[in-house]
Scaffold this motif. Structure first.
Motif, PDB file in Angstrom:
ATOM      1  N   ALA A   1      55.915  51.448  45.198  1.00  0.00           N
ATOM      2  CA  ALA A   1      56.432  51.115  43.874  1.00  0.00           C
ATOM      3  C   ALA A   1      55.289  50.595  43.021  1.00  0.00           C
ATOM      4  CB  ALA A   1      57.526  50.057  43.978  1.00  0.00           C
ATOM      5  N   TRP A   2      55.334  50.908  41.744  1.00  0.00           N
ATOM      6  CA  TRP A   2      54.373  50.372  40.782  1.00  0.00           C
ATOM      7  C   TRP A   2      55.101  49.386  39.886  1.00  0.00           C
ATOM      8  CZ3 TRP A   2      52.268  53.536  36.027  1.00  0.00           C
ATOM      9  CH2 TRP A   2      51.339  52.749  35.316  1.00  0.00           C
ATOM     10  N   ASP A   3      54.719  48.118  39.976  1.00  0.00           N
ATOM     11  CA  ASP A   3      55.237  47.086  39.083  1.00  0.00           C
ATOM     12  C   ASP A   3      54.261  46.972  37.922  1.00  0.00           C
ATOM     13  OD1 ASP A   3      56.547  44.956  37.921  1.00  0.00           O
ATOM     14  OD2 ASP A   3      55.610  43.463  39.229  1.00  0.00           O
ATOM     15  N   VAL A   4      54.581  47.617  36.827  1.00  0.00           N
ATOM     16  CA  VAL A   4      53.658  47.748  35.701  1.00  0.00           C
ATOM     17  C   VAL A   4      53.951  46.645  34.682  1.00  0.00           C
ATOM     18  CG1 VAL A   4      55.173  49.507  34.684  1.00  0.00           C
ATOM     19  CG2 VAL A   4      52.829  49.302  33.897  1.00  0.00           C
TER      20      VAL A   4
ATOM     21  N   ALA B   1      58.281  40.056  39.888  1.00  0.00           N
ATOM     22  CA  ALA B   1      59.035  41.223  40.349  1.00  0.00           C
ATOM     23  C   ALA B   1      58.346  41.899  41.524  1.00  0.00           C
ATOM     24  CB  ALA B   1      59.221  42.211  39.200  1.00  0.00           C
ATOM     25  N   ALA B   2      57.015  41.882  41.536  1.00  0.00           N
ATOM     26  CA  ALA B   2      56.281  42.539  42.619  1.00  0.00           C
ATOM     27  C   ALA B   2      56.641  41.956  43.971  1.00  0.00           C
ATOM     28  CB  ALA B   2      54.779  42.415  42.367  1.00  0.00           C
ATOM     29  N   ARG B   3      56.786  40.648  44.028  1.00  0.00           N
ATOM     30  CA  ARG B   3      57.112  40.008  45.305  1.00  0.00           C
ATOM     31  C   ARG B   3      58.506  40.412  45.773  1.00  0.00           C
ATOM     32  NH1 ARG B   3      53.911  36.198  42.651  1.00  0.00           N
ATOM     33  NH2 ARG B   3      55.652  35.132  41.643  1.00  0.00           N
TER      34      ARG B   3
ATOM     35  N   ALA C   1      59.982  43.463  49.286  1.00  0.00           N
ATOM     36  CA  ALA C   1      61.044  43.430  50.292  1.00  0.00           C
ATOM     37  C   ALA C   1      61.765  44.775  50.401  1.00  0.00           C
ATOM     38  CB  ALA C   1      62.055  42.335  49.948  1.00  0.00           C
ATOM     39  N   GLN C   2      61.504  45.670  49.442  1.00  0.00           N
ATOM     40  CA  GLN C   2      62.218  46.948  49.397  1.00  0.00           C
ATOM     41  C   GLN C   2      61.304  48.150  49.644  1.00  0.00           C
ATOM     42  OE1 GLN C   2      65.511  47.067  48.994  1.00  0.00           O
ATOM     43  NE2 GLN C   2      65.819  44.902  48.497  1.00  0.00           N
ATOM     44  N   PHE C   3      59.976  47.987  49.471  1.00  0.00           N
ATOM     45  CA  PHE C   3      59.043  49.116  49.543  1.00  0.00           C
ATOM     46  C   PHE C   3      57.900  48.806  50.508  1.00  0.00           C
ATOM     47  CE2 PHE C   3      61.338  49.781  45.678  1.00  0.00           C
ATOM     48  CZ  PHE C   3      61.417  51.162  45.531  1.00  0.00           C
ATOM     49  N   ASP C   4      57.328  49.868  51.076  1.00  0.00           N
ATOM     50  CA  ASP C   4      56.199  49.688  51.996  1.00  0.00           C
ATOM     51  C   ASP C   4      54.988  49.092  51.287  1.00  0.00           C
ATOM     52  OD1 ASP C   4      57.781  50.859  53.929  1.00  0.00           O
ATOM     53  OD2 ASP C   4      56.885  52.862  53.695  1.00  0.00           O
ATOM     54  N   ARG C   5      54.752  49.540  50.053  1.00  0.00           N
ATOM     55  CA  ARG C   5      53.605  49.071  49.279  1.00  0.00           C
ATOM     56  C   ARG C   5      54.020  48.880  47.830  1.00  0.00           C
ATOM     57  NH1 ARG C   5      52.083  53.615  51.550  1.00  0.00           N
ATOM     58  NH2 ARG C   5      51.804  54.680  49.556  1.00  0.00           N
ATOM     59  N   VAL C   6      53.432  47.881  47.196  1.00  0.00           N
ATOM     60  CA  VAL C   6      53.666  47.638  45.776  1.00  0.00           C
ATOM     61  C   VAL C   6      52.310  47.511  45.095  1.00  0.00           C
ATOM     62  CG1 VAL C   6      54.653  46.106  44.033  1.00  0.00           C
ATOM     63  CG2 VAL C   6      55.853  46.454  46.217  1.00  0.00           C
ATOM     64  N   PHE C   7      52.101  48.315  44.066  1.00  0.00           N
ATOM     65  CA  PHE C   7      50.918  48.210  43.217  1.00  0.00           C
ATOM     66  C   PHE C   7      51.354  47.489  41.961  1.00  0.00           C
ATOM     67  CE2 PHE C   7      47.936  49.817  39.999  1.00  0.00           C
ATOM     68  CZ  PHE C   7      46.720  49.575  40.641  1.00  0.00           C
TER      69      PHE C   7
ATOM     70  N   ASP D   1      52.360  39.699  50.706  1.00  0.00           N
ATOM     71  CA  ASP D   1      52.217  40.808  51.648  1.00  0.00           C
ATOM     72  C   ASP D   1      52.670  42.110  50.996  1.00  0.00           C
ATOM     73  OD1 ASP D   1      51.341  39.063  53.577  1.00  0.00           O
ATOM     74  OD2 ASP D   1      53.285  38.876  54.579  1.00  0.00           O
ATOM     75  N   ARG D   2      51.940  43.157  51.250  1.00  0.00           N
ATOM     76  CA  ARG D   2      52.243  44.525  50.796  1.00  0.00           C
ATOM     77  C   ARG D   2      52.080  44.702  49.287  1.00  0.00           C
ATOM     78  NH1 ARG D   2      56.232  43.530  54.444  1.00  0.00           N
ATOM     79  NH2 ARG D   2      57.879  43.363  52.882  1.00  0.00           N
ATOM     80  N   VAL D   3      51.495  43.712  48.592  1.00  0.00           N
ATOM     81  CA  VAL D   3      51.298  43.807  47.144  1.00  0.00           C
ATOM     82  C   VAL D   3      49.802  43.814  46.837  1.00  0.00           C
ATOM     83  CG1 VAL D   3      51.720  42.778  44.881  1.00  0.00           C
ATOM     84  CG2 VAL D   3      53.469  42.600  46.676  1.00  0.00           C
ATOM     85  N   THR D   4      49.363  44.809  46.068  1.00  0.00           N
ATOM     86  CA  THR D   4      47.993  44.878  45.559  1.00  0.00           C
ATOM     87  C   THR D   4      48.028  44.646  44.061  1.00  0.00           C
ATOM     88  OG1 THR D   4      47.276  46.442  47.259  1.00  0.00           O
ATOM     89  CG2 THR D   4      45.967  46.348  45.247  1.00  0.00           C
ATOM     90  N   PHE D   5      47.287  43.650  43.599  1.00  0.00           N
ATOM     91  CA  PHE D   5      47.237  43.327  42.177  1.00  0.00           C
ATOM     92  C   PHE D   5      46.004  43.947  41.540  1.00  0.00           C
ATOM     93  CE2 PHE D   5      50.726  40.446  41.678  1.00  0.00           C
ATOM     94  CZ  PHE D   5      50.893  39.828  42.903  1.00  0.00           C
TER      95      PHE D   5
END
Length: 248
Positions: free
Chosen positions: A46-49, A56-58, A62-68, A84-88
């Motif tokens: 998912a991309w949290d733009v 929202a990214a955090r 909990a729902q996606f393997d990776r969040v950008f 965890d699993r979030v790249t900023f």
């Protein structure tokens, strides 16, 4: 994880009060993210733009393997807590470093009204996988009780001439927001908070319009609230969630 990004010429309305924004802004009910994720055909990325401080990214993690999670404000990204699993990344909504067809979801939480719509739509079409979801959510209005609402209405009237065009998009429920794809619907939702008066004041101070005009514009409102709302007393605050969701 943090990643160096690119800068952009965006209109920066929040970097000067990133810490206040991170402390004062509410979070969404987890069910909102579960409902959005349920529309996705896969949950790899998912991309949290326009992530801001990453609230929202955090939840998306909990729902996606990776969040950008990206935002053009380096100050906002610096205020984001690692997850965890979030790249900023410091990147604009209209031009990301994401690979083509790499996202199952593109989500803008309290942010889509600040984007350049045509460029953002093109970027969504580039990074979204076939059948992917693009969603814009936010909270444009809120209610406490008749007394408080009447006092706050006076502040809203005072700042109304100074709202940015993007503010009006949100206030109007995102009805005029342009997103690519075909619209789908989410169940209705609302943010429910138990706030003391000082928490409501902090939220008002975090508004971009109050920061531009100066906090003195809100002081008459705060004084009126102090007269009816004792220190330490909690009141129920309701913020209906605005949502526009499309499938590409």
């Amino acid at each position: 994880m943090r990643q160096k990004g690119v800068s952009s010429g965006f209109i920066d309305l929040f970097s000067g009060h990133s810490a206040l924004y991170a402390a004062a802004r509410p979070t969404y009910p987890p069910q909102v993210f579960a409902d959005i994720a349920a529309l996705c055909r896969a949950r790899e990325q998912a991309w949290d733009v326009g992530t801001g401080n990453g609230q929202a990214a955090r939840d998306l993690a909990a729902q996606f393997d990776r969040v950008f999670a990206s935002d053009p404000s380096a100050s906002q990204i610096a205020a984001a807590a690692p997850a965890d699993r979030v790249t900023f990344a410091v990147e604009p909504a209209e031009r990301s470093s994401l690979a083509d067809a790499s996202c199952d979801l593109v989500l803008a939480a309290q942010a889509a009204h600040w984007f350049e719509p045509e460029a953002f739509g093109s970027e969504v079409r580039r990074v979204a996988r076939p059948g992917g979801i693009v969603a814009a959510i936010g909270y444009g209005w809120w209610y406490v009780d008749p007394q408080v609402d009447a006092i706050v209405a006076g502040l809203l009237k005072a700042v109304e001439p100074h709202w940015q065009p993007g503010n009006w998009l949100l206030i109007d429920g995102y009805r005029a927001l342009r997103l690519p794809g075909e619209e789908v619907r989410l169940p209705p939702a609302a943010i429910h908070l138990a706030w003391e008066r000082l928490e409501l004041e902090a939220y008002v101070r975090s508004w971009s319009v109050v920061q531009r005009l100066g906090e003195a514009v809100a002081e008459p409102t705060f004084a009126a609230l102090r007269a009816i709302w004792p220190d330490g007393q909690k009141r129920h605050v309701v913020m209906p969630v605005v949502a526009r969701v499309h499938r590409l």
